[in-house]
Each structure stands twice: as structure tokens, then as C-alpha cells.
Design a protein around this motif. Structure first.
Motif, PDB file in Angstrom:
ATOM      1  N   GLY A 403       0.809  -1.163  -0.111  1.00 53.13           N
ATOM      2  CA  GLY A 403      -0.044   0.030   0.005  1.00 53.13           C
ATOM      3  C   GLY A 403       0.952   1.334  -0.070  1.00 53.13           C
ATOM      4  O   GLY A 403       1.743   1.450   0.876  1.00 53.13           O
ATOM      5  N   ALA A 404       0.814   2.161  -0.934  1.00 56.39           N
ATOM      6  CA  ALA A 404       1.911   3.195  -1.234  1.00 56.39           C
ATOM      7  C   ALA A 404       0.722   4.419  -1.134  1.00 56.39           C
ATOM      8  O   ALA A 404      -0.077   4.539  -1.665  1.00 56.39           O
ATOM      9  N   VAL A 405       1.336   5.623  -0.556  1.00 58.60           N
ATOM     10  CA  VAL A 405       0.854   6.815  -0.443  1.00 58.60           C
ATOM     11  C   VAL A 405       1.798   7.833  -0.086  1.00 58.60           C
ATOM     12  O   VAL A 405       2.853   7.678   0.314  1.00 58.60           O
ATOM     13  N   ILE A 406       1.677   8.971  -0.769  1.00 57.89           N
ATOM     14  CA  ILE A 406       2.505  10.172  -0.427  1.00 57.89           C
ATOM     15  C   ILE A 406       1.969  11.160   0.375  1.00 57.89           C
ATOM     16  O   ILE A 406       0.638  11.628  -0.026  1.00 57.89           O
ATOM     17  N   LEU A 407       2.363  11.438   1.491  1.00 51.93           N
ATOM     18  CA  LEU A 407       2.001  12.664   2.344  1.00 51.93           C
ATOM     19  C   LEU A 407       2.999  13.218   2.996  1.00 51.93           C
ATOM     20  O   LEU A 407       3.960  12.867   3.384  1.00 51.93           O
ATOM     21  N   PHE A 412       5.225   6.647   1.767  1.00 46.12           N
ATOM     22  CA  PHE A 412       5.112   5.670   2.640  1.00 46.12           C
ATOM     23  C   PHE A 412       4.789   4.425   2.216  1.00 46.12           C
ATOM     24  O   PHE A 412       3.856   4.328   1.160  1.00 46.12           O
ATOM     25  N   LEU A 413       5.270   3.338   2.467  1.00 41.82           N
ATOM     26  CA  LEU A 413       4.803   2.093   2.133  1.00 41.82           C
ATOM     27  C   LEU A 413       4.357   1.085   3.212  1.00 41.82           C
ATOM     28  O   LEU A 413       5.062   0.886   4.386  1.00 41.82           O
ATOM     29  N   CYS A 414       3.037   0.666   3.142  1.00 43.80           N
ATOM     30  CA  CYS A 414       2.497  -0.221   4.185  1.00 43.80           C
ATOM     31  C   CYS A 414       2.229  -1.753   3.430  1.00 43.80           C
ATOM     32  O   CYS A 414       1.657  -1.919   2.754  1.00 43.80           O
ATOM     33  N   LEU A 415       3.342  -2.647   3.997  1.00 47.95           N
ATOM     34  CA  LEU A 415       3.542  -4.055   3.552  1.00 47.95           C
ATOM     35  C   LEU A 415       2.651  -4.974   4.381  1.00 47.95           C
ATOM     36  O   LEU A 415       2.746  -5.013   5.631  1.00 47.95           O
ATOM     37  N   SER A 416       1.890  -5.813   3.800  1.00 48.22           N
ATOM     38  CA  SER A 416       1.053  -6.690   4.327  1.00 48.22           C
ATOM     39  C   SER A 416       1.256  -8.143   3.940  1.00 48.22           C
ATOM     40  O   SER A 416       1.454  -8.225   2.672  1.00 48.22           O
ATOM     41  N   HIS A 417       1.465  -9.130   4.726  1.00 50.05           N
ATOM     42  CA  HIS A 417       1.880 -10.318   4.340  1.00 50.05           C
ATOM     43  C   HIS A 417       1.172 -11.560   5.130  1.00 50.05           C
ATOM     44  O   HIS A 417       0.921 -11.287   6.351  1.00 50.05           O
ATOM     45  N   GLN A 418       0.739 -12.442   4.522  1.00 50.01           N
ATOM     46  CA  GLN A 418       0.285 -13.828   5.169  1.00 50.01           C
ATOM     47  C   GLN A 418       1.378 -14.537   6.003  1.00 50.01           C
ATOM     48  O   GLN A 418       2.451 -14.900   5.703  1.00 50.01           O
ATOM     49  N   ASN A 419       1.364 -14.466   7.330  1.00 47.96           N
ATOM     50  CA  ASN A 419       2.516 -14.973   8.296  1.00 47.96           C
ATOM     51  C   ASN A 419       2.757 -16.469   8.141  1.00 47.96           C
ATOM     52  O   ASN A 419       3.933 -16.678   8.058  1.00 47.96           O
ATOM     53  N   ASP A 420       1.705 -17.202   7.433  1.00 46.16           N
ATOM     54  CA  ASP A 420       2.198 -18.550   7.185  1.00 46.16           C
ATOM     55  C   ASP A 420       3.017 -18.800   6.201  1.00 46.16           C
ATOM     56  O   ASP A 420       3.897 -19.922   6.203  1.00 46.16           O
ATOM     57  N   GLU A 421       2.872 -17.906   5.360  1.00 49.27           N
ATOM     58  CA  GLU A 421       3.747 -18.402   4.114  1.00 49.27           C
ATOM     59  C   GLU A 421       4.916 -17.463   3.808  1.00 49.27           C
ATOM     60  O   GLU A 421       6.006 -17.694   3.268  1.00 49.27           O
TER      61      GLU A 421
END
Length: 448
Positions: A403-407, A412-421
């Protein structure tokens, strides 16, 4: 569209409801950090007015006998009762600490929202004398990322003393954006879709898609969130994009693609597959575009090894233009019509298909999903009494999500991931290589 009490679900919302629980809580949690103190009574009143101004924020899932729909509850005492559960204060947390907010953010994305009872959102206010924060999460059935940004704008305006704008209830169907306008256009649309599908498949053949996955899991577990600062100001990224004759969005996509390719340096067949979201509102007939809800589709671009960054940028630009042209000519009509029919299977069978696709590993292999909100300076109103200092957007994703945004001059980058994989060390390896890619481009630009 008149404001009915019972709103039908569109194809995306039926899919979210069928997948709810199996994939995890399908929520869109944002973190808002302010640059000035905010009184508890003001933020509480603001969020209460939000539930009044945006009717879908009072929506609950209701069975209709053969299917499900969204019931908009009347704005009465029952909403006040539900609001006391949806809005809560979190004490004992340092709102200026990104690590602390990242921890709360991770908890929120894994927290189910009860769609059958309401309200379909939660808010957690973190008080602080100078930089308080708000954790705001909606169930995806309520709206998409653009709808979320629309509400963030309303929140910021209200905190600066402006009235909360009322939002209408739109017809949820996506069909006007994707269906041919004349019946005789169907044969040509289907023929083009068939040729495009074969060409896309051929373009990906013989390559190995790079991912951060360290194992293949038969189930979805929990999601982790990581905040990342790009190692240069937003103005530097803009200057780099201009120097390469492209946009910040395309430059970011090219750098993400090259990062995945660098992580598989020894694989000559490596390729990055990046999913990009597209807002279908622009493809509605003039004056008919909906405002609030779920109106997003996506396509995939492929980053192969290129001799230069400019070649990578050109390749990705051509692919994006090609895909967007397909929306203009309604070439996705047939597959999207098929998805429109899937809800007729019923939630049980629809859920089973989603569950089995994960167990059997038949979902498309992707390197990541890149969702770029772009420059969001517009969120802060003119003469704002309270400004948004930081914004961290994300949502649940079956693949690695950026998830990218300029402010405020920062990317900023907000990174999300599946913990199991995808373990945290794989995410950290991506972050390190991504930063190295940017620093290399900066160095080459300075040398030139």
C-alpha cells in the motif's frame, strides 16, 4: 438511485461475504496520525456523524431467503448503542511510536467485524498531547479504497470545523462500466478477450514468477503489517520519475519489479507478476458513475529482466496502456459477466470454491499486489486546524500487498503479508533490496 433500506450486494461484495472467515477478516484498516492534539469528544462526535452521513456505515448483512443483502439501519438509538462498541479509546500506547502503531494495526487487521449485527466498522482512538492517532477499519463489503479515502477526507474536514458532507446510496452494480452498450458489440468483445487471454498466457509462459513465499500453505492464517519509509523525499522520487520520462507510479512499479528480479538473481527465467487495481467508476456512462461502494477490478503486469531501468519502465507503461484500453473497449465483459453469475451458486458453494482453490493451490501466482493511493495532500483541507501527519493504508490480501501513499513530502509503504507463507525475514529482504534499488537510481541520476 433512491435510498432503500435493503441494498443488493454486487459481485465483489458477494465474494467478500463468501470468503469472510476462510481468508480471514476482509477488512480495510487505516492508521491516521495527526499533527496536533484532538479532543476525545470531538473525534467521538466526528465518527458518530460519519455513521449518519455515510448510510453504508450503518449497514448490516441480512439474509433474504435465497441470498444476502445489506440492510441500512435507521439512524436511531440502536446506532448509539452499536457505536459505543465500534468506537473505543486505547490508552497506554505511545501514538508517536511507529512500532506501537504497527502492532495495533496488525491486531486490527486480524480482528473480525461482525457484519450480521453492526456496525460494519471499528475505530480505536489513541490519545496523545501532540500527535494522537486513529485506527479506522471497515469491512470491505462497505466500500473500497477510494470510499475509505473519501471518509478520511470527511474526518479531517470535520476536525477542522467543517460540516460532514452527506453521501448518497448508489446502485451497487458494476455492469454499466464493463458491459458493451450495444448488443451487436458482444461478438467483437468476446473475440478480443479470447485473443488477449491467449496473448497474456503466452507472455507469461516459460518464466518463473518470483514471490516472497517460503512455503505453500493449504489454509490462510494471520496477516502481518510492516511500515516502510522510502529512503528519499517524495520530491526526489518525482524528480527521478521526470528524469526517466515517466510518472512516480510507474517508476515505483518498475522498482518493485526489479526488486523481485534481484531477489532471484540466479534464475534466468525469473519474472515479477504485479497486480494493479483499477477504479471502474471512470468507465461508467457520463453522469452515472457511483460515488461510494465497491467498484474496483484489477489486472496484472509482468516485469522481465531488462537491460536498463528505462526499458523496464517502457515495458510496464505499454502493458498498463494495453490493459486500460481493454476497459475502454469493454473487452473484459465476458469474464466479468461470469463473475456476476457466481453469487447464484449461493454462499455455501461459493465459499467452498474459494476454500478449495487455496487447498489445491489453483489461485494465480503473483509477486505482489501494488495499491497506490498516490499523492494524498488533498486529504488535509485548506486552513486546517488539525492535519494528517501520517497515513498507513492496507487491507487483507491473499498475496504480498504494497500500500503506497505520498503525504507531507514523504513516500510511505505499508506492507502486508500472510504470516504462514511469508516470514518477516522475507519482507525485510524485500525492503533492503528495494531501498538498494532506489539508492542506485539516485546515484546514477546524480552521476548523470
Amino acid at each position: 438511485m433512491a435510498a432503500p433500506d435493503l441494498i443488493p450486494l454486487n459481485r465483489s461484495e458477494h465474494m467478500y461475504w463468501a470468503a469472510e472467515g476462510y481468508l480471514g477478516p476482509i477488512n480495510i484498516p487505516f492508521i491516521l496520525r495527526f499533527d496536533a492534539p484532538v479532543e476525545l469528544d470531538l473525534i467521538r462526535q466526528t465518527m458518530r456523524e460519519l455513521a449518519t452521513a455515510f448510510p453504508r456505515m450503518r449497514g448490516v448483512i441480512e439474509p433474504t431467503g435465497l441470498s444476502y443483502a445489506l440492510r441500512v439501519l435507521s439512524d436511531e438509538a440502536q446506532i448509539d448503542i452499536l457505536f459505543d462498541d465500534a468506537f473505543q479509546v486505547v490508552n497506554g500506547v505511545d501514538a508517536t511510536s511507529r512500532e506501537a502503531l504497527q502492532t495495533l494495526h496488525t491486531q486490527l487487521i486480524n480482528q473480525p467485524i461482525c457484519m450480521e449485527r453492526g456496525l460494519p466498522w471499528v475505530a480505536r482512538f489513541v490519545p496523545h498531547p501532540t500527535q494522537p492517532a486513529l485506527l479506522f477499519s471497515i469491512n470491505h463489503i462497505i466500500g473500497d479504497g477510494r470510499s475509505m479515502v473519501q471518509m478520511v477526507c470527511a474526518i479531517m474536514a470535520r476536525l477542522s470545523g467543517q460540516a460532514m458532507p452527506a453521501c448518497q446510496i448508489d446502485n451497487p452494480t458494476m455492469l454499466p462500466a464493463v458491459m458493451p452498450q450495444k448488443w451487436w458489440q458482444w461478438p467483437g468483445n468476446i473475440a478480443r478477450w479470447w485473443r488477449n487471454s491467449r496473448a497474456d498466457k503466452q507472455a507469461a509462459s516459460g518464466h518463473q514468477i518470483v514471490t516472497l513465499n517460503r512455503k505453500q500453505s493449504p489454509r490462510y492464517t494471520t496477516t502481518g503489517i510492516v511500515y516502510h519509509d522510502i529512503p528519499c523525499p517524495a520530491d526526489t522520487m518525482k524528480a527521478l520519475a521526470k528524469a526517466h520520462g515517466t510518472t512516480v507510479n510507474t517508476l515505483l512499479t518498475a522498482l518493485v519489479g526489479n526488486t523481485f528480479l534481484a531477489l532471484a538473481e540466479k534464475d534466468p527465467k525469473a519474472m515479477a507478476a504485479i497486480r494493479i487495481s483499477v477504479d471502474l467508476r471512470r468507465y461508467y456512462p457520463e453522469g452515472k458513475a457511483p460515488e461510494f461502494g465497491n467498484f474496483v477490478h484489477s489486472f496484472t503486469v509482468l516485469a522481465r529482466r531488462q537491460a536498463t531501468l528505462d526499458a523496464q519502465i517502457q515495458s510496464l507503461e505499454n502493458q498498463v496502456k494495453t490493459h486500460l484500453a481493454r476497459y475502454e473497449t469493454r473487452d473484459y465483459a465476458l469474464p466479468l459477466l461470469f463473475y456476476e453469475l457466481l453469487p447464484l451458486l449461493g454462499r455455501t458453494l461459493f465459499s467452498y470454491l474459494i476454500y478449495r482453490s487455496k487447498v489445491k493451490g489453483t489461485l494465480p501466482t503473483l509477486s505482489c499486489h501494488l495499491s497506490n493511493l498516490g499523492a494524498c495532500e488533498f486529504i488535509n483541507p485548506r486552513n486546517a486546524l488539525v492535519r494528517l501527519h501520517e497515513l498507513w493504508p492496507t487491507t487483507l490480501s491473499t498475496v504480498f500487498l504494497i500500500g503506497a501513499v505520498i503525504l507531507n513530502g514523504k513516500q510511505f509503504l505499508c506492507l502486508s503479508h500472510q504470516n504462514d507463507e511469508i516470514p518477516r525475514e522475507a519482507v525485510d529482504a524485500f525492503r533492503a533490496e528495494f531501498d538498494r534499488q532506489i539508492l542506485q537510481v539516485m546515484s546514477e541520476s546524480q552521476a548523470a
